[in-house]
Motif scaffolding. Structure first.
Motif, PDB file in Angstrom:
ATOM      1  N   LEU A 197       0.573  -1.452  -0.033  1.00 49.39           N
ATOM      2  CA  LEU A 197       0.024  -0.026   0.141  1.00 49.39           C
ATOM      3  C   LEU A 197       0.949   0.980  -0.322  1.00 49.39           C
ATOM      4  O   LEU A 197       1.729   1.089   0.371  1.00 49.39           O
ATOM      5  CB  LEU A 197      -0.942   0.013   1.281  1.00 49.39           C
ATOM      6  CG  LEU A 197      -1.782  -0.971   1.614  1.00 49.39           C
ATOM      7  CD1 LEU A 197      -1.456  -2.093   2.160  1.00 49.39           C
ATOM      8  CD2 LEU A 197      -3.200  -0.372   1.724  1.00 49.39           C
ATOM      9  N   ASP A 198       0.129   2.640  -0.642  1.00 48.93           N
ATOM     10  CA  ASP A 198       0.809   3.428  -0.877  1.00 48.93           C
ATOM     11  C   ASP A 198      -0.030   4.471   0.722  1.00 48.93           C
ATOM     12  O   ASP A 198      -0.595   3.827   1.644  1.00 48.93           O
ATOM     13  CB  ASP A 198       1.111   4.359  -2.184  1.00 48.93           C
ATOM     14  CG  ASP A 198      -0.381   4.858  -2.324  1.00 48.93           C
ATOM     15  OD1 ASP A 198      -1.723   4.853  -0.934  1.00 48.93           O
ATOM     16  OD2 ASP A 198      -0.542   5.595  -3.433  1.00 48.93           O
ATOM     17  N   PRO A 199       0.844   5.225   0.956  1.00 49.92           N
ATOM     18  CA  PRO A 199       0.627   6.446   2.502  1.00 49.92           C
ATOM     19  C   PRO A 199      -0.291   6.771   2.198  1.00 49.92           C
ATOM     20  O   PRO A 199      -1.398   7.333   3.327  1.00 49.92           O
ATOM     21  CB  PRO A 199       1.205   7.205   2.639  1.00 49.92           C
ATOM     22  CG  PRO A 199       2.758   6.872   1.290  1.00 49.92           C
ATOM     23  CD  PRO A 199       2.456   5.993   0.146  1.00 49.92           C
ATOM     24  N   ALA A 200      -1.448   7.287   0.938  1.00 44.62           N
ATOM     25  CA  ALA A 200      -3.468   7.090   0.923  1.00 44.62           C
ATOM     26  C   ALA A 200      -3.845   5.863   1.208  1.00 44.62           C
ATOM     27  O   ALA A 200      -5.287   6.588   0.838  1.00 44.62           O
ATOM     28  CB  ALA A 200      -2.599   8.124  -0.447  1.00 44.62           C
ATOM     29  N   GLY A 201      -3.103   4.901   1.552  1.00 47.65           N
ATOM     30  CA  GLY A 201      -4.555   3.330   1.990  1.00 47.65           C
ATOM     31  C   GLY A 201      -4.611   2.852   0.411  1.00 47.65           C
ATOM     32  O   GLY A 201      -4.761   1.711   0.241  1.00 47.65           O
ATOM     33  N   ARG A 202      -3.501   3.516  -0.808  1.00 52.40           N
ATOM     34  CA  ARG A 202      -3.939   3.201  -2.297  1.00 52.40           C
ATOM     35  C   ARG A 202      -3.264   1.289  -2.277  1.00 52.40           C
ATOM     36  O   ARG A 202      -2.558   1.401  -1.642  1.00 52.40           O
ATOM     37  CB  ARG A 202      -4.032   3.520  -3.438  1.00 52.40           C
ATOM     38  CG  ARG A 202      -5.035   4.580  -3.414  1.00 52.40           C
ATOM     39  CD  ARG A 202      -4.417   5.324  -4.715  1.00 52.40           C
ATOM     40  NE  ARG A 202      -3.143   6.600  -4.168  1.00 52.40           N
ATOM     41  CZ  ARG A 202      -2.502   7.712  -4.522  1.00 52.40           C
ATOM     42  NH1 ARG A 202      -4.171   8.542  -3.997  1.00 52.40           N
ATOM     43  NH2 ARG A 202      -1.706   7.875  -4.353  1.00 52.40           N
ATOM     44  N   LEU A 203      -4.620   0.211  -2.388  1.00 50.70           N
ATOM     45  CA  LEU A 203      -3.589  -0.632  -2.062  1.00 50.70           C
ATOM     46  C   LEU A 203      -2.297  -1.434  -4.108  1.00 50.70           C
ATOM     47  O   LEU A 203      -3.748  -1.282  -5.228  1.00 50.70           O
ATOM     48  CB  LEU A 203      -4.717  -2.112  -2.180  1.00 50.70           C
ATOM     49  CG  LEU A 203      -4.299  -3.896  -2.366  1.00 50.70           C
ATOM     50  CD1 LEU A 203      -3.656  -3.783  -0.754  1.00 50.70           C
ATOM     51  CD2 LEU A 203      -5.595  -4.480  -2.323  1.00 50.70           C
ATOM     52  N   LEU A 204      -1.481  -0.972  -4.677  1.00 50.63           N
ATOM     53  CA  LEU A 204      -0.772  -1.522  -5.918  1.00 50.63           C
ATOM     54  C   LEU A 204      -0.884  -2.709  -5.703  1.00 50.63           C
ATOM     55  O   LEU A 204      -0.558  -3.056  -6.925  1.00 50.63           O
ATOM     56  CB  LEU A 204       0.780  -0.713  -5.213  1.00 50.63           C
ATOM     57  CG  LEU A 204       0.896   0.535  -4.303  1.00 50.63           C
ATOM     58  CD1 LEU A 204       1.966   1.145  -4.785  1.00 50.63           C
ATOM     59  CD2 LEU A 204      -0.686   1.648  -5.422  1.00 50.63           C
ATOM     60  N   GLY A 205      -0.571  -4.078  -4.777  1.00 57.71           N
ATOM     61  CA  GLY A 205      -0.479  -5.185  -5.210  1.00 57.71           C
ATOM     62  C   GLY A 205      -0.923  -6.122  -3.783  1.00 57.71           C
ATOM     63  O   GLY A 205      -0.489  -5.766  -3.316  1.00 57.71           O
ATOM     64  N   ARG A 206      -1.417  -6.964  -4.355  1.00 64.41           N
ATOM     65  CA  ARG A 206      -1.723  -8.157  -3.335  1.00 64.41           C
ATOM     66  C   ARG A 206      -1.677 -10.041  -3.985  1.00 64.41           C
ATOM     67  O   ARG A 206      -1.973 -10.097  -4.774  1.00 64.41           O
ATOM     68  CB  ARG A 206      -3.260  -7.630  -3.203  1.00 64.41           C
ATOM     69  CG  ARG A 206      -3.704  -8.271  -3.941  1.00 64.41           C
ATOM     70  CD  ARG A 206      -5.540  -7.727  -3.876  1.00 64.41           C
ATOM     71  NE  ARG A 206      -7.009  -7.789  -5.129  1.00 64.41           N
ATOM     72  CZ  ARG A 206      -7.742  -7.356  -4.599  1.00 64.41           C
ATOM     73  NH1 ARG A 206      -8.570  -7.104  -3.100  1.00 64.41           N
ATOM     74  NH2 ARG A 206      -8.758  -6.884  -5.372  1.00 64.41           N
ATOM     75  N   ALA A 207      -1.452 -10.599  -2.791  1.00 65.14           N
ATOM     76  CA  ALA A 207      -1.040 -12.193  -3.667  1.00 65.14           C
ATOM     77  C   ALA A 207      -1.688 -12.786  -2.945  1.00 65.14           C
ATOM     78  O   ALA A 207      -1.592 -12.350  -0.896  1.00 65.14           O
ATOM     79  CB  ALA A 207      -0.118 -12.206  -3.747  1.00 65.14           C
ATOM     80  N   HIS A 208      -2.056 -13.962  -2.577  1.00 60.79           N
ATOM     81  CA  HIS A 208      -2.249 -14.836  -1.925  1.00 60.79           C
ATOM     82  C   HIS A 208      -1.292 -16.548  -2.103  1.00 60.79           C
ATOM     83  O   HIS A 208      -1.599 -16.559  -2.771  1.00 60.79           O
ATOM     84  CB  HIS A 208      -4.107 -15.051  -1.168  1.00 60.79           C
ATOM     85  CG  HIS A 208      -4.795 -15.895  -2.841  1.00 60.79           C
ATOM     86  ND1 HIS A 208      -4.767 -14.773  -3.803  1.00 60.79           N
ATOM     87  CD2 HIS A 208      -4.559 -16.594  -2.655  1.00 60.79           C
ATOM     88  CE1 HIS A 208      -5.748 -16.172  -4.420  1.00 60.79           C
ATOM     89  NE2 HIS A 208      -5.402 -17.452  -3.822  1.00 60.79           N
ATOM     90  N   ARG A 209      -1.021 -16.783  -0.719  1.00 60.33           N
ATOM     91  CA  ARG A 209      -0.906 -18.065  -1.157  1.00 60.33           C
ATOM     92  C   ARG A 209      -1.907 -19.162   0.113  1.00 60.33           C
ATOM     93  O   ARG A 209      -1.921 -18.498   1.258  1.00 60.33           O
ATOM     94  CB  ARG A 209       0.244 -18.934  -0.910  1.00 60.33           C
ATOM     95  CG  ARG A 209       1.407 -17.773  -1.541  1.00 60.33           C
ATOM     96  CD  ARG A 209       1.624 -19.013  -3.070  1.00 60.33           C
ATOM     97  NE  ARG A 209       2.619 -18.370  -4.296  1.00 60.33           N
ATOM     98  CZ  ARG A 209       3.070 -19.233  -4.484  1.00 60.33           C
ATOM     99  NH1 ARG A 209       3.605 -20.208  -3.424  1.00 60.33           N
ATOM    100  NH2 ARG A 209       4.107 -18.377  -5.601  1.00 60.33           N
ATOM    101  N   PRO A 210      -2.171 -20.269  -0.212  1.00 61.81           N
ATOM    102  CA  PRO A 210      -2.529 -21.035   0.572  1.00 61.81           C
ATOM    103  C   PRO A 210      -1.772 -21.767   1.983  1.00 61.81           C
ATOM    104  O   PRO A 210      -1.250 -21.936   1.941  1.00 61.81           O
ATOM    105  CB  PRO A 210      -3.486 -22.777  -0.338  1.00 61.81           C
ATOM    106  CG  PRO A 210      -2.575 -22.477  -0.931  1.00 61.81           C
ATOM    107  CD  PRO A 210      -2.536 -21.349  -1.724  1.00 61.81           C
TER     108      PRO A 210
END
Length: 528
Positions: A21-34
């Protein structure tokens, strides 16, 4: 390197997720693993904490690749996780919590109910610590689980030298710090954060855990949420794909991260925050309300001091099975099957057709009490069971849709039940802020407004849990002067749904039936 970004890690029951996330709370990238789940016996559920750490590291690396931010630009990281219990020995090695004896299963999952009898023992003490958990000990809290482990796995107990809530285990793996979060200790370990001496050791003595502090490495004082616990260890930085310039923030339980993500915007408005409720809804559901003053009452956990926002008290209610209950209904019905997204979508579409054709009479004589995994709130009865009234011999797909709809209605009425308990004890809640998997279920989102009579606010980007943990990471990184400031700067907008006035009378009847079914169940239990 300008350390502009933060990393938030969320560990749920089935997966580890990471976001940049950036300082404005915007999610720039995400990922998940089981992550793995072991269930060797009924009511037993276990994780492998090394498997969790590996999933966390892989998810962070994947999220960094998606975000494509410069190496060294992530200045802070924090973790939220389920309130699961991790056991390690003096050298930090895994200690089994499993009846199988396998050391890899070193974590008792939050939903594990093996310690029901021990929870009842804790409640029977009548100790003052119960005043801050709604008067009744839950098997989902750590004390009864610790009692069960000591009595049933004595070799593991003797080997134990570190006992962690899962979020604290992750900050330890990342930083080497044995600090514990004020959120985890207060909400799940009977720590009283508002008192100078937070631990009531006489309580542990009364339940046979007089040697707890010899086996747990617990601190005298908890660390505030967002406290800087130090830099990443070199080996952790390498595994995560980050640098040792990244600071580690004291984390929190996953639902509390979600509450912070949706209610943090009101941090500077303590006078009105008690009008707002966070509903973090997925496999189970948590409802969380904050206020400037403690509001203690039976059937709702808390009040907990400073477990999300500094200086505020939090009361927590919840339902032990909601999304899991809808999945269960699909699995056990003759016309059901695998409760995947496609099946839920198919059922919702057919319910829309049936409601349009049948109007208010749709499934009108079918009623459900949703306590298939106990009643967390407001009855605080882990022994409660579900009830269905109005079944016929119909086993068609349409009958599944009717049962699914009435189960969804029951889930929403359960939230109303909790809301009424809160509002009868000092809160004035009229707005629900919803995050989690239920935002993808149109039936539930409609019902949460219409069955409760509240305005419902849905985040435009449904990542309130990662956002809340990102706020914590940004505080530890020093991007803001404190958690309140981080919440104000990183808040995200939402869209509001108002209740349908035309539906109010029907749901009022449903709620009267709902309460009557509670009374009938109690009467039946008294007979048997």
């Amino acid at each position: 390197m300008n350390q502009t970004y933060v990393c938030a890690v969320d560990v749920g029951t089935g997966s580890a997720r990471a976001g940049i996330l950036d300082p404005a709370g915007r999610l720039l990238g995400r990922a998940h693993r089981p992550i793995l789940l072991n269930q060797p016996r009924p009511n037993h559920a276990e994780h492998d904490s090394e498997n969790i750490w590996a999933a966390v590291c892989a998810a962070v690396r994947d999220a960094l690749a998606v975000a494509n931010v410069p190496l060294g630009s992530v200045g802070g990281i924090s973790f939220d996780a389920t309130c699961s219990l991790v056991m390690r020995d003096a050298d930090g090695r895994q200690v089994s919590v499993s009846t199988t004896g396998e050391k890899r299963w070193d974590t008792v999952v939050w939903l594990d109910h093996r310690a029901l009898a021990q929870a009842d023992e804790c409640t029977a003490t009548g100790h003052a610590v119960l005043d801050y958990i709604g008067g009744v000990m839950s098997p989902e809290m750590q004390t009864p689980k610790l009692m069960w482990l000591k009595r049933n796995l004595p070799e593991s107990w003797r080997a134990a030298a570190h006992l962690f809530d899962l979020a604290d285990f992750l900050t330890w793996k990342a930083s080497g710090s044995l600090a514990r979060s004020q959120c985890t200790l207060t909400a799940k370990w009977t720590y009283l954060a508002h008192e100078r001496d937070g631990w009531r050791r006489d309580f542990f003595e009364r339940v046979g855990l007089d040697d707890l502090f010899e086996h747990a490495a617990l601190p005298d004082r908890a660390s505030p949420v967002g406290a800087d616990l130090g830099p990443l260890l070199p080996e952790a930085a390498e595994a995560l794909g980050l640098t040792t310039g990244c600071r580690v923030g004291a984390g929190l339980i996953d639902a509390y991260a979600g509450a912070l993500g949706v209610l943090g915007a009101f941090a500077s408005d303590a006078a009105s925050i008690s009008r707002h409720l966070a509903l973090i809804a997925g496999t189970s559901s948590c409802v969380m309300a904050m206020s400037p003053d403690p509001q203690p009452f039976a059937g709702v956990w808390g009040p907990y001091f400073g477990v999300a926002l500094p200086g505020l008290w939090l009361s927590e209610g919840g339902q032990s099975a909601t999304g899991a209950l809808l999945d269960h209904i699909i699995r056990v019905h003759a016309a059901g099957g695998e409760p995947d997204a496609a099946m839920h979508t198919r059922i919702a579409a057919r319910i829309g057709e049936l409601r349009a054709a049948e109007g208010d009479g749709f499934a009108a004589r079918l009623h459900v009490l949703p306590d298939f995994h106990g009643n967390r709130s407001p009855l605080a009865d882990p022994h409660a069971v579900g009830v269905v009234s109005g079944l016929t011999l119909d086993s068609s797909f349409d009958s599944l849709c009717r049962l699914y709809w009435r189960t969804a209605v029951a889930i929403a009425l359960g939230v109303r039940h909790v809301l009424e308990a809160l509002n009868e004890n000092g809160y004035v809640i009229d707005t629900l802020h919803i995050t989690g998997g239920h935002t993808r279920n149109p039936l539930l989102m409609e019902l949460y407004a219409d069955a409760t009579g509240c305005a419902v606010v849905e985040p435009l980007t449904d990542e309130a849990v990662l956002l809340g943990t990102g706020m914590v990471a940004a505080t530890a990184a020093g991007l803001f002067p404190g958690l309140d400031a981080a919440c104000a700067a990183m808040r995200q907008d939402g869209r509001t749904r108002r209740p349908d006035a035309a539906a109010a009378a029907g749901f009022e009847r449903d709620y009267r039936v709902f309460l009557e079914m509670h009374r009938h169940r109690k009467a039946l239990d008294a007979i048997t």
